[in-house]
Design a protein around this motif. Structure first.
Motif, PDB file in Angstrom:
ATOM      1  N   TYR A  22      53.323 -78.826   2.962  1.00  0.00           N
ATOM      2  CA  TYR A  22      53.102 -77.404   3.229  1.00  0.00           C
ATOM      3  C   TYR A  22      53.418 -76.532   2.003  1.00  0.00           C
ATOM      4  CZ  TYR A  22      52.445 -78.394   8.179  1.00  0.00           C
ATOM      5  OH  TYR A  22      51.955 -78.849   9.385  1.00  0.00           O
ATOM      6  N   SER A  23      53.436 -77.131   0.834  1.00  0.00           N
ATOM      7  CA  SER A  23      53.806 -76.378  -0.372  1.00  0.00           C
ATOM      8  C   SER A  23      52.866 -75.207  -0.639  1.00  0.00           C
ATOM      9  CB  SER A  23      53.850 -77.313  -1.590  1.00  0.00           C
ATOM     10  OG  SER A  23      52.596 -77.946  -1.779  1.00  0.00           O
ATOM     11  N   ASN A  24      51.580 -75.361  -0.325  1.00  0.00           N
ATOM     12  CA  ASN A  24      50.633 -74.262  -0.547  1.00  0.00           C
ATOM     13  C   ASN A  24      50.925 -73.082   0.379  1.00  0.00           C
ATOM     14  OD1 ASN A  24      49.269 -75.634  -2.561  1.00  0.00           O
ATOM     15  ND2 ASN A  24      47.743 -76.495  -1.165  1.00  0.00           N
ATOM     16  N   ASP A  25      51.376 -73.383   1.601  1.00  0.00           N
ATOM     17  CA  ASP A  25      51.726 -72.312   2.532  1.00  0.00           C
ATOM     18  C   ASP A  25      52.944 -71.539   2.034  1.00  0.00           C
ATOM     19  OD1 ASP A  25      50.004 -72.898   5.186  1.00  0.00           O
ATOM     20  OD2 ASP A  25      50.642 -74.798   4.326  1.00  0.00           O
ATOM     21  N   PHE A  26      53.927 -72.268   1.496  1.00  0.00           N
ATOM     22  CA  PHE A  26      55.099 -71.585   0.944  1.00  0.00           C
ATOM     23  C   PHE A  26      54.700 -70.748  -0.273  1.00  0.00           C
ATOM     24  CE2 PHE A  26      57.298 -75.552   2.670  1.00  0.00           C
ATOM     25  CZ  PHE A  26      57.623 -74.948   3.866  1.00  0.00           C
ATOM     26  N   ALA A  27      53.840 -71.310  -1.124  1.00  0.00           N
ATOM     27  CA  ALA A  27      53.415 -70.607  -2.336  1.00  0.00           C
ATOM     28  C   ALA A  27      52.695 -69.303  -1.996  1.00  0.00           C
ATOM     29  CB  ALA A  27      52.506 -71.510  -3.178  1.00  0.00           C
ATOM     30  N   SER A  28      51.973 -69.288  -0.864  1.00  0.00           N
ATOM     31  CA  SER A  28      51.192 -68.102  -0.504  1.00  0.00           C
ATOM     32  C   SER A  28      52.070 -66.916  -0.108  1.00  0.00           C
ATOM     33  CB  SER A  28      50.226 -68.437   0.640  1.00  0.00           C
ATOM     34  OG  SER A  28      50.933 -68.693   1.843  1.00  0.00           O
ATOM     35  N   VAL A  34      58.639 -65.951  -8.425  1.00  0.00           N
ATOM     36  CA  VAL A  34      59.239 -67.243  -8.083  1.00  0.00           C
ATOM     37  C   VAL A  34      58.211 -68.350  -8.307  1.00  0.00           C
ATOM     38  CG1 VAL A  34      60.311 -68.627  -6.270  1.00  0.00           C
ATOM     39  CG2 VAL A  34      60.732 -66.160  -6.373  1.00  0.00           C
ATOM     40  N   LYS A  35      58.577 -69.377  -9.082  1.00  0.00           N
ATOM     41  CA  LYS A  35      57.678 -70.502  -9.328  1.00  0.00           C
ATOM     42  C   LYS A  35      57.672 -71.427  -8.113  1.00  0.00           C
ATOM     43  CE  LYS A  35      58.119 -70.566 -14.370  1.00  0.00           C
ATOM     44  NZ  LYS A  35      58.499 -71.378 -15.556  1.00  0.00           N
ATOM     45  N   ALA A  36      56.498 -71.621  -7.549  1.00  0.00           N
ATOM     46  CA  ALA A  36      56.386 -72.384  -6.305  1.00  0.00           C
ATOM     47  C   ALA A  36      56.864 -73.826  -6.474  1.00  0.00           C
ATOM     48  CB  ALA A  36      54.941 -72.360  -5.812  1.00  0.00           C
ATOM     49  N   ASP A  37      56.505 -74.485  -7.588  1.00  0.00           N
ATOM     50  CA  ASP A  37      56.897 -75.885  -7.793  1.00  0.00           C
ATOM     51  C   ASP A  37      58.413 -76.033  -7.834  1.00  0.00           C
ATOM     52  OD1 ASP A  37      54.271 -76.590  -7.847  1.00  0.00           O
ATOM     53  OD2 ASP A  37      54.126 -76.771 -10.029  1.00  0.00           O
ATOM     54  N   THR A  38      59.072 -75.116  -8.526  1.00  0.00           N
ATOM     55  CA  THR A  38      60.530 -75.154  -8.614  1.00  0.00           C
ATOM     56  C   THR A  38      61.149 -74.923  -7.240  1.00  0.00           C
ATOM     57  OG1 THR A  38      60.449 -74.315 -10.881  1.00  0.00           O
ATOM     58  CG2 THR A  38      62.551 -74.122  -9.716  1.00  0.00           C
TER      59      THR A  38
END
Length: 280
Positions: A22-28, A34-38
């Motif tokens: 769900y990383s893309n959902d968090f990134a959105s 804030v860097k999404a990968d970190t």
């Protein structure tokens, strides 16, 4: 299936893999700074903290696996606020629900301070706990800020006695000083969900929770992110309007402007346009 194979299967399908899924959902929903990968790596690493159970998994891994929906909701809340999960910005703690561990997300005192800084009106925030052997003096109306002396060589400063917090504002001056004693803290703790649980930050990070209590009270006395930014945008728009307004010729009458009082709404608050035929 062997014990090793079971462990590998749990790892590949466990909560850490769910965070990645769900990383893309968090990134959105993460703020742009804030860097999404970190952020995702921090969320995955947070699962490896705390007590390890007999099957080799940590308490947080078990809690997240027991109720993935609640776990993801906590992470989504942290992402929306732009706070780091599993830190003193945003605690991820296990709690027992119907005899099983689940995740509880709690904004920490550093998270509340971060949100105040982000609003843009505050230049610094001071929050400190006072122990019984510290020297502390503060009289509202007489003192601008508390006088707090600490013996840094002391091996034991005594039990927690007070906590205080205040902010220095960018335009100058100091916010209201918030001071809470043990009785006030106990009242706040009594209203906190699962405060006496063995997993609660009230048990594991008592001083940090005292600080959080004071900082949350301080938030009532400094501009919030939404209101401060709205005012800044309004002031900037007015300055731009004045700067670009045509200059009236000399001797010309000044037009009379009628002002109507009203409330400025965010675009999200605009009413729905009326539809043809009077349908609602």
């Amino acid at each position: 299936m062997s014990t090793v194979s079971n462990a590998v299967a749990q790892r590949d399908n466990g909560p850490a893999a769910l965070v990645k899924q769900y990383s893309n959902d968090f990134a959105s929903v993460l703020p742009s700074h804030v860097k999404a990968d970190t952020w995702v790596r921090l969320a995955q690493g947070a699962l490896k903290k705390g007590k390890r159970q007999s099957d080799g998994r940590f308490d947080l891994e078990v809690a997240a696996s027991n109720n993935p929906g609640v776990f993801l909701a906590a992470l989504l809340d942290a992402a929306r606020l732009g706070l780091e999960p599993g830190t003193e910005q945003y605690y991820l703690t296990p709690r027992k629900v119907n005899g099983r561990l689940e995740i509880l997300g709690i904004v920490g005192y550093q998270g509340h301070i971060e949100l105040m800084y982000r609003a843009g009106a505050v230049s610094s925030v001071v929050a400190e706990v006072v122990h019984e052997r510290d020297v502390f003096r503060f009289q509202p109306g007489r003192d601008e800020i508390p006088h707090h002396e600490i013996d840094w060589d002391a091996t034991d400063r005594g039990p927690l006695r007070l906590v205080y917090a205040y902010a220095r504002m960018k335009e100058g001056g100091t916010s209201k000083v918030v001071v809470l004693n043990r009785a006030a803290i106990q009242a706040i703790k009594a209203s906190s969900q699962g405060a006496n649980s063995e997993y609660s930050p009230w048990v594991k990070h008592e001083a940090a929770m005292w600080l959080k209590s004071a900082v949350r009270q301080l938030q009532k006395w400094v501009p919030t992110s939404a209101e401060y930014r709205r005012e800044q945008l309004r002031a900037a728009a007015e300055a731009q309007r004045v700067a670009t307004a045509p200059t009236a010729p000399a001797g010309a009458d000044t037009p009379q402007v009628e002002y109507v009082e009203g409330e400025v709404l965010d675009p999200e608050e605009w009413p729905e346009p009326a539809r043809a035929g009077g349908a609602s």
